[in-house]
Design a protein around this motif. Structure first.
Motif, PDB file in Angstrom:
ATOM      1  N   TYR A 220      -5.817 -36.382 -33.938  1.00  0.00           N
ATOM      2  CA  TYR A 220      -5.153 -35.418 -34.830  1.00  0.00           C
ATOM      3  C   TYR A 220      -4.352 -34.367 -34.063  1.00  0.00           C
ATOM      4  O   TYR A 220      -4.889 -33.668 -33.216  1.00  0.00           O
ATOM      5  CB  TYR A 220      -6.181 -34.728 -35.745  1.00  0.00           C
TER       6      TYR A 220
ATOM      7  N   TYR B 162      -3.483 -30.730 -37.828  1.00  0.00           N
ATOM      8  CA  TYR B 162      -3.928 -31.237 -39.141  1.00  0.00           C
ATOM      9  C   TYR B 162      -3.173 -32.516 -39.556  1.00  0.00           C
ATOM     10  O   TYR B 162      -3.099 -32.842 -40.730  1.00  0.00           O
ATOM     11  CB  TYR B 162      -3.708 -30.183 -40.230  1.00  0.00           C
TER      12      TYR B 162
ATOM     13  N   GLY C 191     -13.426 -28.991 -36.717  1.00  0.00           N
ATOM     14  CA  GLY C 191     -12.060 -28.757 -37.172  1.00  0.00           C
ATOM     15  C   GLY C 191     -11.125 -28.426 -36.017  1.00  0.00           C
ATOM     16  O   GLY C 191     -11.546 -28.336 -34.865  1.00  0.00           O
ATOM     17  N   HIS C 192      -9.848 -28.234 -36.360  1.00  0.00           N
ATOM     18  CA  HIS C 192      -8.894 -27.830 -35.330  1.00  0.00           C
ATOM     19  C   HIS C 192      -9.372 -26.536 -34.682  1.00  0.00           C
ATOM     20  O   HIS C 192      -9.289 -26.361 -33.477  1.00  0.00           O
ATOM     21  CB  HIS C 192      -7.506 -27.650 -35.948  1.00  0.00           C
TER      22      HIS C 192
ATOM     23  N   ASP D 251     -11.393 -24.113 -39.632  1.00  0.00           N
ATOM     24  CA  ASP D 251     -10.832 -25.287 -40.317  1.00  0.00           C
ATOM     25  C   ASP D 251     -11.996 -26.078 -40.926  1.00  0.00           C
ATOM     26  O   ASP D 251     -12.505 -27.022 -40.332  1.00  0.00           O
ATOM     27  CB  ASP D 251     -10.036 -26.117 -39.296  1.00  0.00           C
TER      28      ASP D 251
ATOM     29  N   ARG E 253     -11.477 -30.135 -44.572  1.00  0.00           N
ATOM     30  CA  ARG E 253     -10.608 -31.018 -43.786  1.00  0.00           C
ATOM     31  C   ARG E 253     -10.255 -32.314 -44.497  1.00  0.00           C
ATOM     32  O   ARG E 253      -9.523 -33.130 -43.969  1.00  0.00           O
ATOM     33  CB  ARG E 253     -11.308 -31.365 -42.468  1.00  0.00           C
TER      34      ARG E 253
ATOM     35  N   TYR F 273      -6.792 -34.035 -44.657  1.00  0.00           N
ATOM     36  CA  TYR F 273      -6.158 -34.758 -43.541  1.00  0.00           C
ATOM     37  C   TYR F 273      -7.056 -35.769 -42.855  1.00  0.00           C
ATOM     38  O   TYR F 273      -6.559 -36.632 -42.140  1.00  0.00           O
ATOM     39  CB  TYR F 273      -5.519 -33.786 -42.542  1.00  0.00           C
TER      40      TYR F 273
ATOM     41  N   GLU G  74     -15.469 -38.888 -39.951  1.00  0.00           N
ATOM     42  CA  GLU G  74     -16.195 -37.923 -39.114  1.00  0.00           C
ATOM     43  C   GLU G  74     -17.640 -38.364 -38.922  1.00  0.00           C
ATOM     44  O   GLU G  74     -18.185 -38.322 -37.813  1.00  0.00           O
ATOM     45  CB  GLU G  74     -16.163 -36.530 -39.754  1.00  0.00           C
TER      46      GLU G  74
END
Lengths: 330, 343
Positions: A185, A188, A250-251, A255, A258, A261, A267
């Protein structure tokens, strides 16, 4: 010479599978504490966690000498720790304290440390590419035999200066390794939406040898990195590693939602099946190199070290605002 | 116009025989001397080796120092500038040659986000001792992408120093100081001056500290603050003004950062009038900053507002009469100064 030994855990020798486990668990536990500090509003700014990608930094840095160079990224805590940074000075920097690596002037995204060859984490995507190439150039000109590793995410494949750097490195046979961490990624956006063609066709176009590696397998990363580093050190020029990995979080810490995206099941799959720390632990046990008690002991010792490091940082004073103008010029 | 313009003697030690060098020759001499003095100094850029750049300023260096220290690069300004930043951090003292200052636009991330900030961001741990040599100046009929004077850009960024010499003496002394400095320095060389401006340069080693202005002509009625190519323009205007009884002082800051505010302010406190002239764009440029420094520092001694003349706020055009209309002239300065002095 290996990376700086960490005195907190005895009996864990540099360059060994057990040492790699220790380094990965250190990053994992460091990042969990960053997450905790951040969510309790004790850490200013942004926190980009490296959880899930530990095998990349550790596998590569364990193949380096203490005086070799790295450049890191906004998601750089893992690279810095793997190259030998002291957790208490990192936490102090993350909290903006005077005792931190950069006197609180850099923060999470700019940890830098000449003593461990860390040219700096860089918050410009691809910002380390030319710098690492330049360090390799200096090493060659000065006959130092040092190798530079440029860590970058697959998002940097969109930056032109990366290609200018690879071209220069191959023309001048510079000892630099471009380590592309493909965590799928670009912030996002899935990399397939931003990246035409094959990532490893890019280094191939410049004549750089490239290896695609399972970035969740620390031993595979270490083996591939060792080959590239040895090649670079003997004067055969740059190389490229494509490390397939995954950002578990997350980023950045904030974040949370999610699903727009990336799907939850993706995950969950990576965390359940492809956790680099768990995979390596299971291998150590299956090979008889460690038992669960030993791994637990290492984890406990590292956790104590990290807690002490956090405490040190929390108790450390902030910089004096009167000193804001210092260090603009050398 | 004559082929070359003579510049007055610099503040060299008395009794020393002074040779005449062109601006370009003085720069080449500074580079050669510093490369002889310090093996860590390397020169990187497009066509710097055998070609000696299109301006021939570095011609001959590769013969003395070899291709390992005078290095032809690909046409990758961002790549080789960033490479120089990394090399500067790790033991070399690189000089990069940016053939046309317009190409600053291509290297700005390496200069602004990397070179300028690395020392500060690392809490003073890493240093970036490098020099970025870039050209400036219009009237070569090179059009909008090869004619700009963009020295205001790096001057705006903390962590950079910016030199903008006007004479061979200053160019040599400032470049040697820049190469010995532990910070990233952007060094602007006026293209027209390379062959046209000639002046005395002593034989012996000297440096000019960055941040010290020079009074190129003493006067009492009005201060003309001028940079780079505009110093010759200001001196020409001063000669015209003398003929009508106006005695102009010409002050050259020599570096836009550090800026010698004291010398500028003291000159204007003496003369009570000031025009700032610079070949960069008039809007949001060097002239605005210097005028405000002077207005703040010399307000109660001023007879009127500080005035400014800069490059016209248009992309530099190709056609000679159009291009010439964009650059400040002696006549522009003369007319404005005369009006300010009520003569």
């Amino acid at each position: 010479m290996a990376t700086a030994p960490n005195p907190a855990t005895t009996g864990v020798e540099a360059g060994t599978p057990l040492r790699m486990y220790r380094q990965m668990i250190a990053i994992r536990l460091f990042e969990e504490r960053v997450n905790d500090l951040y969510t309790r509003a004790l850490m200013p700014g942004l926190a980009h966690l490296y959880i899930g990608e530990e095998a990349v930094a550790v596998g590569i840095c364990e193949a380096l000498r203490a005086d070799d160079y790295i450049t890191s990224t906004h998601r750089g805590h893992g690279h810095c720790l793997a190259k030998g940074a002291a957790p208490h000075l990192m936490f102090a920097e993350l909290l903006g304290k005077e005792a931190g690596y950069c006197k609180g002037k850099g923060g999470s995204m700019h940890i830098a440390d000449p003593a461990t060859g860390n040219l700096g984490a860089n918050a410009i995507v691809g910002g380390g590419a030319a710098l690492a190439t330049g360090a390799a150039y200096a090493s060659k000109v000065l006959g130092q035999g040092r190798v530079a590793v440029c860590f970058f995410g697959e998002g940097a494949l969109g930056q032109g200066v990366l290609y200018e750097s690879m071209n220069l490195a191959q023309l001048w046979k510079l000892p630099v390794i471009y380590a592309c961490e493909n965590n799928l990624y670009n912030e996002y956006t899935h990399y397939s939406e931003t990246t035409a063609g094959d990532p490893v066709a890019r280094p191939a176009a410049f004549g750089l040898p490239a290896e695609t590696v399972d970035g969740q397998d620390v031993r595979a990363v270490h083996a591939a990195a060792s080959r590239m580093v040895e090649r670079a050190r003997r004067g055969d020029g740059p190389g490229f590693l494509l490390l397939n990995t995954y950002r578990f979080r997350g980023h950045h810490v904030g974040d949370i939602a999610r699903e727009y995206y990336r799907p939850k099941h993706e995950e969950q799959h990576w965390m359940a099946e492809r956790d680099p720390v768990a995979l390596h632990a299971a291998w150590l046990v299956s090979e008889g190199l460690a038992d669960q008690a030993m791994l637990d002991r290492i984890e406990k010792e590292v956790a104590a070290e990290m807690d002490a490091a956090v405490e040190f940082a929390q108790n450390a004073p902030y910089p004096d605002p009167q000193r804001v103008d210092e260090d603009v010029y050398a | 116009m004559p082929d070359t313009v003579a510049t007055g003697p610099g503040p060299a030690p008395s009794g020393t025989a002074l040779r005449e060098l062109t601006f370009g020759e003085a720069i080449r001499e500074a580079l050669a001397e510093e490369m002889r003095r310090d093996p860590r100094v390397v020169l990187l850029g497009e066509d710097v080796a055998e070609a000696g750049t299109p301006f021939k300023v570095v011609k001959g260096l590769v013969e003395e120092f070899g291709k390992d220290r005078v290095v032809d690069t690909p046409i990758s300004e961002a790549g080789f500038t960033g490479l120089a930043v990394g090399a500067a951090m790790t033991g070399l003292r690189p000089i990069v040659d940016i053939m046309f200052g317009d190409f600053l636009a291509l290297i700005m991330d390496q200069v602004v986000n990397q070179a300028a900030k690395i020392h500060y961001m690392s809490g003073g741990k890493w240093k970036v001792p490098m020099v970025i040599r870039a050209t400036m100046g219009a009237t070569r009929r090179s059009a909008a992408q090869h004619s700009q004077s963009l020295h205001a850009w790096p001057s705006h960024v903390p962590g950079l120093k910016v030199a903008i010499p006007s004479t061979p003496y200053d160019a040599k002394g400032l470049l040697k100081a820049a190469i010995r400095d532990d910070n990233p320095i952007v060094f602007f060389e006026d293209k027209i001056s390379y062959a046209k401006v000639k002046g005395p340069v002593p034989d012996e080693d000297y440096v000019i500290p960055l941040g010290v202005a020079d009074i190129k002509r003493e006067g009492r009625d009005i201060t003309l603050v001028a940079t780079s190519s505009m110093v010759q323009v200001a001196l020409g205007a001063a000669a015209m003004l003398e003929e009508i009884g106006i005695n102009a002082e010409v002050v050259d800051p020599r570096t836009t950062w550090p800026l010698d505010e004291k010398t500028l302010i003291e000159s204007v406190r003496k003369t009570s009038r000031c025009i700032v002239v610079d070949e960069g764009y008039y809007r949001y440029g060097i002239t605005g900053e210097i005028a405000s420094v002077i207005a703040e520092g010399a307000f109660y001694d001023l007879d009127g507002p500080v005035r400014r003349i800069g490059a016209r706020h248009v992309p530099v055009p190709f056609s000679p009469p159009l291009e010439d209309a964009t650059v400040p002239t002696e006549r522009d300065l003369f007319t404005m100064a005369r009006q300010m002095c009520n003569k």
